[in-house]
Design a protein around this motif. Structure first.
Motif: not given
Lengths: 360, 327
Positions: B181-195
């Protein structure tokens, strides 16, 4: 009274459903177990049925089949399914009603046999149970070699991307590079969109022995015309023999000389033929083979991107013209693998393709 | 039955008091069947997407609003178009605006003597908020991205009419709507994961207009087919509708007469397109209060049927019901 083991029942049903071509994985079985652990349907078998139906059925048709299997497997007599599972008669379409009727008729003898076990002779004959593993169920299933969705998907692999048209795609890396070179920003850099410049010629055998497969050839034509990205698609029809004329329409009325159609074919043109090549009726016709050989050698002078899709299974090829023609041109059975392989061949040429089992 | 597994009740009496700001503000008049309530709760329990199919206008999309309202959870609505890409639901990144801001900052350092006009002032206040050195300022979350970054509260994501999208679309969603349950954002280097305790409830609607969804996608969904409500439930829907809207309800015999007539129309096998629940409510409202004259059950039984333009949207259907009877 309500004592039953939901887990073993689940496993049993799961195996039956998988054998009946439901797309279920281990994850779905585990999810059902998890639901039972969470208290869903662990006491009430009717509730368990509905929970499992929610998880494992993905269309109304699957729901109907699921109910039949459940009734056969479940150890306890269950009440007839409630409203969401049995569709309301008012708005169900005719096919569903048919299935429902079949279901009702298959249930009926079971009930009457328990009521009056002595009067066996007057009972209607029951359809044979097709659950045993030893039976060859392939004959009883509907012949559905390639789904429409798969066709749409596979046509995508036939592509020859060439930039063209107006420049409307923002090229961010080049823009940033230009700005750093110049030291200031003038304008964003755009580039052209890539377009699929592939050219496909589809030659479809129509009528006669191909009659049972018109459903598929029509799907092929519709998907390649409306739902593919192929730049140029020419569709011609023929009847049995590829000779010096083909037709524009499936009713074989608008004749066009093959010489004329051939002028549009270049070395980059992919040619896909769809025909049973005599395999449907088991013919081995030397005239047919000779004419086809001529036709193919003529075509090969223009392009080498040829493939042949045969709607008959490979087991039916030996002894027919199809066996011989499969030596002349890459021929594939029209199933998922065969269709993908055929697209591979017409895209990049027959440098390497797996030998067809139908030909020696 | 474990009571903690029942979160959704399907009536507004259980509406949550502490509401998320993104939660629907107005109560949703919705009457789900017990089976549908079970389906929603099972989807919540297993955190699998719930796929709803059914006729147009039978309340597929409204369910998401009803769930979000009752539980007080934020609702993120994602209408699917033919050009929708899976990434639109996760985030978008505005590289050109970042480049522009870099340029404007460089220019601004040289000549900033003039007193700024109102629009420039607004511009510069936005500039202060966006720093080109921070890539995050130029990334905006889509519906799924917002739901995933919600750390304190579970959210409801409505993916409306998924069948309208490109053939690849459901497959692209698959990897995100499953472990981890997560996806990366390559432009900002973020990793967005649901709690892990606040994974979103995903409700998907489909009309099967463009053929089937891919099998691997279906496999992971809970499937529920919405049947058209029967007479009794239509009565409840009418009651709830007028109650929630705080409007004067139509007379009881007008409502039952309208329901009878409507069901009778729907049972006509020769109808090409059957009207749905929302059309019925509009029609009832027209019968009830459009004309000044007193609404009566006789009006419903009238021939030709009153207000056909609300029920029949195809020429053949319309002509069939709009012909005055031969007598």
């Amino acid at each position: 009274m309500n004592e039953f083991d939901p887990r073993s029942l689940l496993d049993q049903i799961f195996n039956r459903l998988r054998a009946a071509d439901f797309t279920l994985g281990l994850g779905e079985l585990l999810a059902a177990h998890q639901a039972i652990e969470g208290g869903w349907g662990s006491e009430d078998i009717e509730e368990l049925r509905q929970v499992v139906a929610l998880l494992w059925c993905h269309s109304r048709e699957e729901l109907l089949r699921f109910n039949i299997i459940w009734d056969e497997e479940s150890p306890i007599e269950t009440a007839p399914p409630s409203s969401p599972i049995t569709p309301a008669t008012a708005e169900e379409d005719s096919t569903l009603r048919e299935t429902e009727q079949q279901r009702a008729s298959s249930d009926a003898p079971e009930k009457s046999s328990s009521d009056a076990p002595t009067n066996v002779s007057s009972l209607p004959v029951r359809a044979p149970n097709i659950t045993t593993a030893s039976e060859n169920r392939a004959d009883l299933r509907a012949y559905w070699p390639v789904s429409r969705r798969f066709m749409v998907y596979t046509w995508r692999y036939l592509r020859r991307p060439v930039p063209g048209g107006p420049a409307d795609i923002l090229d961010i890396p080049t823009t940033v590079q230009r700005v750093t070179q110049q030291g200031f920003f003038l304008a964003p850099i755009y580039r052209q969109r890539e377009r699929n410049q592939a050219h496909l010629v589809l030659l479809i055998d129509q009528d006669g022995s191909m009659m049972p497969f018109h459903r598929f050839t029509r799907d092929l034509v519709e998907t390649v015309r409306d739902e593919s990205t192929i730049g140029q698609v020419d569709i011609y029809y023929f009847h049995n023999l590829l000779t010096n004329s083909v037709y524009f329409d499936p009713h074989l009325t608008m004749r066009v000389p093959w010489e004329q159609a051939l002028t549009h074919i270049s070395t980059d043109t992919s040619v896909l033929m769809v025909s049973d090549a005599g395999a449907a009726r088991g013919y081995r016709d030397t005239n047919r083979i000779r004419k086809t050989t001529e036709f193919l050698s003529h075509l090969r002078k223009r392009t080498n991107l040829l493939a042949w899709l045969n709607p008959m299974p490979t087991e039916r090829w030996p002894g027919t013209s199809a066996q011989v023609i499969a030596h002349l041109v890459p021929m594939f059975q029209m199933n998922q693998d065969g269709f993908s392989n055929a697209i591979d061949v017409v895209r990049s040429g027959p440098l390497h393709y797996p030998t067809v089992s139908g030909s020696q | 039955m474990n009571s903690s597994t029942h979160v959704f009740h399907g009536d507004n009496a259980h509406a949550a008091t502490n509401r998320h700001p993104d939660s629907p503000q107005n109560p949703e008049p919705y009457v789900p069947t017990p089976d549908l309530v079970r389906a929603v709760n099972l989807a919540l329990f297993l955190r699998r997407p719930l796929l709803l199919e059914g006729e147009a206008g039978c309340g597929k999309s409204r369910l998401a609003y009803a769930v979000a309202y009752e539980l007080g959870w934020p609702l993120y609505f994602w209408p699917i178009r033919s050009t929708s890409k899976a990434q639109d639901g996760f985030y978008s990144y505005d590289a050109i605006r970042r480049l522009y801001d870099v340029q404007v900052n460089q220019l601004g350092q040289g000549a900033n003597t003039e007193s700024p006009t109102e629009s420039q002032e607004l511009e510069s206040s936005q500039l202060r908020r966006r720093d080109p050195r921070r890539a995050q300022d130029y990334r905006e979350f889509g519906p799924l991205g917002k739901a995933f970054s919600e750390k304190q509260c579970t959210s409801v994501v409505l993916i409306d009419e998924i069948d309208k999208a490109d053939i690849d679309f459901p497959n692209d969603l698959l990897t995100v709507l499953d472990e981890p349950w997560a996806f990366p954002i390559p432009e900002t280097g973020e990793w967005v994961a649901a709690a892990s305790e606040h994974r979103p409830l995903v409700i998907i609607t489909s009309n099967k207009e463009k053929g089937n969804l891919p099998a691997p996608f279906l496999r992971r969904c809970l499937y529920y087919y919405m049947d058209f409500p029967d007479k009794e439930r239509m009565g409840q829907i009418v009651d709830t509708h007028y109650q929630t809207e705080n409007k004067k309800p139509p007379e009881q015999n007008l409502a039952t007469g309208a329901i009878d007539r409507f069901q009778q129309v729907r049972q006509d096998a020769n109808l090409f397109r059957k009207p749905g629940t929302s059309e019925f409510l509009d029609w009832l409202e027209a019968l009830h209060s459009f004309d000044d004259k007193e609404a009566s059950p006789q009006l419903v039984a009238q021939d030709p049927i009153p207000y056909p333009e609300l029920l029949f949207k195809l020429r053949t259907d319309w002509q069939k019901y709009n012909k005055p009877s031969a007598t």
